[in-house]
Structures are given as C-alpha cells and as structure tokens.
Design an enzyme around this catalytic site. Structure first.
Site, mmCIF file in Angstrom:
data_model
loop_
_atom_site.group_PDB
_atom_site.id
_atom_site.type_symbol
_atom_site.label_atom_id
_atom_site.label_comp_id
_atom_site.label_asym_id
_atom_site.label_seq_id
_atom_site.Cartn_x
_atom_site.Cartn_y
_atom_site.Cartn_z
ATOM 1 N N LEU A 95 42.151 42.342 39.787
ATOM 2 C CA LEU A 95 41.329 43.251 38.989
ATOM 3 C C LEU A 95 39.985 43.539 39.635
ATOM 4 O O LEU A 95 39.379 44.573 39.386
ATOM 5 C CB LEU A 95 41.089 42.650 37.595
ATOM 6 C CG LEU A 95 42.330 42.392 36.740
ATOM 7 C CD1 LEU A 95 41.941 41.668 35.449
ATOM 8 C CD2 LEU A 95 43.034 43.702 36.419
ATOM 9 N N GLY A 96 39.493 42.610 40.440
ATOM 10 C CA GLY A 96 38.180 42.791 41.049
ATOM 11 C C GLY A 96 37.759 41.557 41.808
ATOM 12 O O GLY A 96 38.568 40.654 42.073
ATOM 13 N N GLY A 98 34.559 38.640 42.022
ATOM 14 C CA GLY A 98 33.351 38.069 41.452
ATOM 15 C C GLY A 98 32.498 37.407 42.507
ATOM 16 O O GLY A 98 32.775 37.479 43.705
ATOM 17 N N GLY A 99 31.431 36.726 42.050
ATOM 18 C CA GLY A 99 30.501 36.109 42.977
ATOM 19 C C GLY A 99 31.123 35.021 43.828
ATOM 20 O O GLY A 99 30.700 34.775 44.953
ATOM 21 N N PHE A 100 32.158 34.324 43.320
ATOM 22 C CA PHE A 100 32.760 33.225 44.069
ATOM 23 C C PHE A 100 34.246 33.399 44.302
ATOM 24 O O PHE A 100 34.904 32.504 44.785
ATOM 25 C CB PHE A 100 32.527 31.898 43.342
ATOM 26 C CG PHE A 100 31.173 31.320 43.610
ATOM 27 C CD1 PHE A 100 30.866 30.798 44.849
ATOM 28 C CD2 PHE A 100 30.203 31.316 42.631
ATOM 29 C CE1 PHE A 100 29.621 30.271 45.119
ATOM 30 C CE2 PHE A 100 28.952 30.786 42.878
ATOM 31 C CZ PHE A 100 28.659 30.265 44.124
ATOM 32 N N GLY A 101 34.824 34.546 43.958
ATOM 33 C CA GLY A 101 36.243 34.721 44.219
ATOM 34 C C GLY A 101 36.820 35.894 43.458
ATOM 35 O O GLY A 101 36.131 36.596 42.722
ATOM 36 N N VAL A 103 39.299 38.104 40.864
ATOM 37 C CA VAL A 103 39.687 38.101 39.455
ATOM 38 C C VAL A 103 41.049 38.766 39.358
ATOM 39 O O VAL A 103 41.253 39.860 39.899
ATOM 40 C CB VAL A 103 38.660 38.862 38.593
ATOM 41 C CG1 VAL A 103 39.076 38.826 37.125
ATOM 42 C CG2 VAL A 103 37.267 38.295 38.781
ATOM 43 N N ASP A 217 23.277 37.543 32.744
ATOM 44 C CA ASP A 217 23.833 38.504 33.704
ATOM 45 C C ASP A 217 24.465 39.687 32.987
ATOM 46 O O ASP A 217 25.571 40.127 33.316
ATOM 47 C CB ASP A 217 24.852 37.817 34.617
ATOM 48 C CG ASP A 217 25.166 38.645 35.865
ATOM 49 O OD1 ASP A 217 24.280 39.419 36.297
ATOM 50 O OD2 ASP A 217 26.279 38.522 36.399
#
Length: 343
Positions: A95-96, A98-101, A103, A217
């Site tokens: 799906l996308g 993120g900051g660490f991996g 999704v 955030d």
C-alpha cells in the site's frame, strides 16, 4: 507562502517506485527533528519531506515507536517465527512506504478480516515489555473487539518476528488516505465540503487526547477516508511518532517537518494541545487550498499563511486561531469544538 501539493515517485533499495511521498519545496530525513535547523539531521536514508522523522533511542514519555513500556495489551509479548505469522495472516499488495518499512494489505485467514500490515523495524528484544507504539494504539483504538468503534484504527494483533515489530491493524474497506482522496477530487475541497472533515478531525483528536495519547504526526497521509458511505468517515493511523499525553512541556519532537509547530524551532519545547491544534490548522489549510501553508523552518517561524479572500470570515478566524505563531494565543481543542464555523 505555499506551494502546490505534489507526491513524486522515487526508487531506492528495498522500496517500490511510487511508495514514498515528498514535496519538492523542502528536504527531510529519518531522524529526530532538532530545534534551530531547517531540516532534520541527516542519516543514512534520506526520506521525503512528508515522512515522519523518528529516532530509535528516546525517553519513554516523549519517544516514538521503538521505546518499550510495560505491556497493557491483553496478549503477553512473545517472539514468533515467520511461519507462525504466515499461519494466521496472508500478506497481499503493498500500500505504501512508512518511515521504517513497507505497508501492506493483508487478510486474517480464519475469517478473511481485511487488515493493514506494517513492519516497524528492529526492536530492543525485551520480550517482557511491548513497544510504545503498541501501547498507544491500544489506548487510542481499543482492544481487537473494538474494531470500527473508535476514531483511531484498532490494533488487531502484533508480532515480534525475527526482531522486527509487525503490526496488524484494522483496514477499513473501501478506504483511501486523505492525500489521495484530495487528488481524486481535484486537489482541494470547497469550504462547505471541508467543514464536516474538520469537525471530524477536531473530535477525533479530542478523543485521542482523552485516551492519554499525543499523536504528533497529523498529516494527510495519516488520515484514512472511509468511502463506502455517502458521508466519508475519517480514521487516524500511524502512532509511530506518538507518545503518552502529559500536561507539561515536551522537549523532544518526532514528526513531519512541514507540520512542526513554530515554538519547537524557537524555544525547543511545546505543549500537547498547542502542537495538535497547529497540525489541525495545517491540515485544514491543505484541504481548502491544495497546498501547504509553510514549506521551510523560516516560513513556519516568521511568515503568515496566505489565506484566500474567498473563505468565509468564520473559516478564516478558525484558521488563524489554529496557526497563531504564539502557542498561548492558539485555540485549544475544546475551543475548536465550540467554534461557530464548526457548529
């Protein structure tokens, strides 16, 4: 000073093209935001300016997802193998990022429940405690039986798989994040269309604060829009930059540069309510104008947002109360809930 919102595609090791999001107006990285700097401190993997900046080492009450706390989830922390995880869940399309991996979409095999899978990176291996992000999600979104009942999505399950934290979250279907939703409707909403969105956002954050959580955030990418009904319902995701709510000052900030309150840059501290209200103001501006009100630290500190003369006096007043440079002049969440424009 504003610039049109833009999400570019980039490619790097371990990611798919199109998964990351950025504005061309400013730079960012995966790091703790430092006061007095236009961009976060550079580390190995620069991130888009719309990506949350986190640090793996921080104070329990002020840190993000990789801190650990006594576990308040009904399940005791336990390490699992990849096979254990795959016995219960199927990983589907990405799906996308993120900051660490990455999704991913997924499903629970026993009942076909649609879920969202995130890998939040390496944790400290203390199996008697659980990561702060897990605790924040349980506080804000409830236990698994509460799926669909709260403004925040519910944490369905979580695993420590080969020292990675895998979060299994409720995934409303159909839904789309607010960034993409705005793109589908031409980039922005008319004032009367934006009003119910803002009303939901204010109520959402008042509820999250009442549950003892500071998200930190808030941005278009962290708001899901459930599109299966005539009136879209908004849901809050990604507590990786969050912390426990407190009455005092916070002296560390983890979040996205474009949404950072000015007092962090000028004073090196901020309060929960004022930080959240500032971010709500940035969100409303983006929803109405299709652009960010500020793009650099200097603009956040010293420039006033370019508010359209086409907006009603009530809408303009609410925006100004959210985006006041001085936090003591900013509206509180309670005052926003009572604001005439939302009622």
């Amino acid at each position: 000073m504003s610039s049109k919102r833009k999400r570019e595609t980039i490619s790097s090791e371990g990611s798919k093209e199109g998964a990351k999001r950025r504005r061309t107006a400013s730079n960012s990285s995966q790091a703790e935001l430092r006061k007095g700097e236009d961009t976060p401190v550079q580390r190995q993997s620069p991130r888009a300016s719309r990506t949350c900046s986190k640090s793996r080492q921080h104070n329990q009450n002020e840190g993000g997802s990789h801190n650990t706390v006594p576990c308040k989830s009904k399940r005791t922390a336990k390490s699992y193998s990849r096979a254990d995880f795959e016995d219960k869940y199927e990983e589907m399309e990405q799906l996308g990022e993120g900051g660490f991996g990455a999704v991913y979409a997924g499903r629970r095999k026993e009942d076909n429940l649609q879920v969202r899978l995130t890998n939040s990176g390496i944790i400290d291996g203390n199996l008697q405690r659980c990561p702060l992000e897990v605790m924040l999600m349980v506080l804000a979104g409830g236990q698994p039986a509460a799926i669909g009942k709260h403004s925040a999505v519910t944490l369905v399950d979580w695993f420590e798989v080969e020292r990675d934290l895998v979060l299994v979250m409720e995934r409303p279907v159909p839904s789309i994040d607010l960034f993409y939703y705005l793109e589908t409707v031409g980039g922005s909403l008319q004032e009367e269309e934006a009003k119910p969105f803002m009303k939901q956002l204010v109520s959402m954050m008042a509820d999250v604060h009442a549950r003892g959580v500071l998200h930190r955030d808030l941005k278009l990418e962290n708001i899901l829009v459930e599109t299966g009904t005539d009136t879209p319902r908004l849901r809050l995701i990604d507590f990786g930059c969050g912390c426990l709510l407190k009455n005092g000052l916070y002296r560390r900030f983890f979040g996205t540069t474009l949404y950072t309150p000015p007092e962090w840059f000028t004073r090196g501290c901020y309060r929960a309510d004022a930080c959240t209200v500032w971010q709500l103001g940035v969100l409303l501006y983006e929803i109405l104008c299709g652009a960010a009100p500020f793009n650099t630290r200097r603009e956040i500190i010293s420039e006033e947002p370019d508010i359209s003369a086409k907006l009603s006096p009530g809408c303009e007043d609410l925006l100004q109360k959210c985006l006041s440079k001085c936090p003591v002049d900013r509206a509180s969440l309670e005052e926003l809930q009572r604001h005439p424009w939302l009622n």
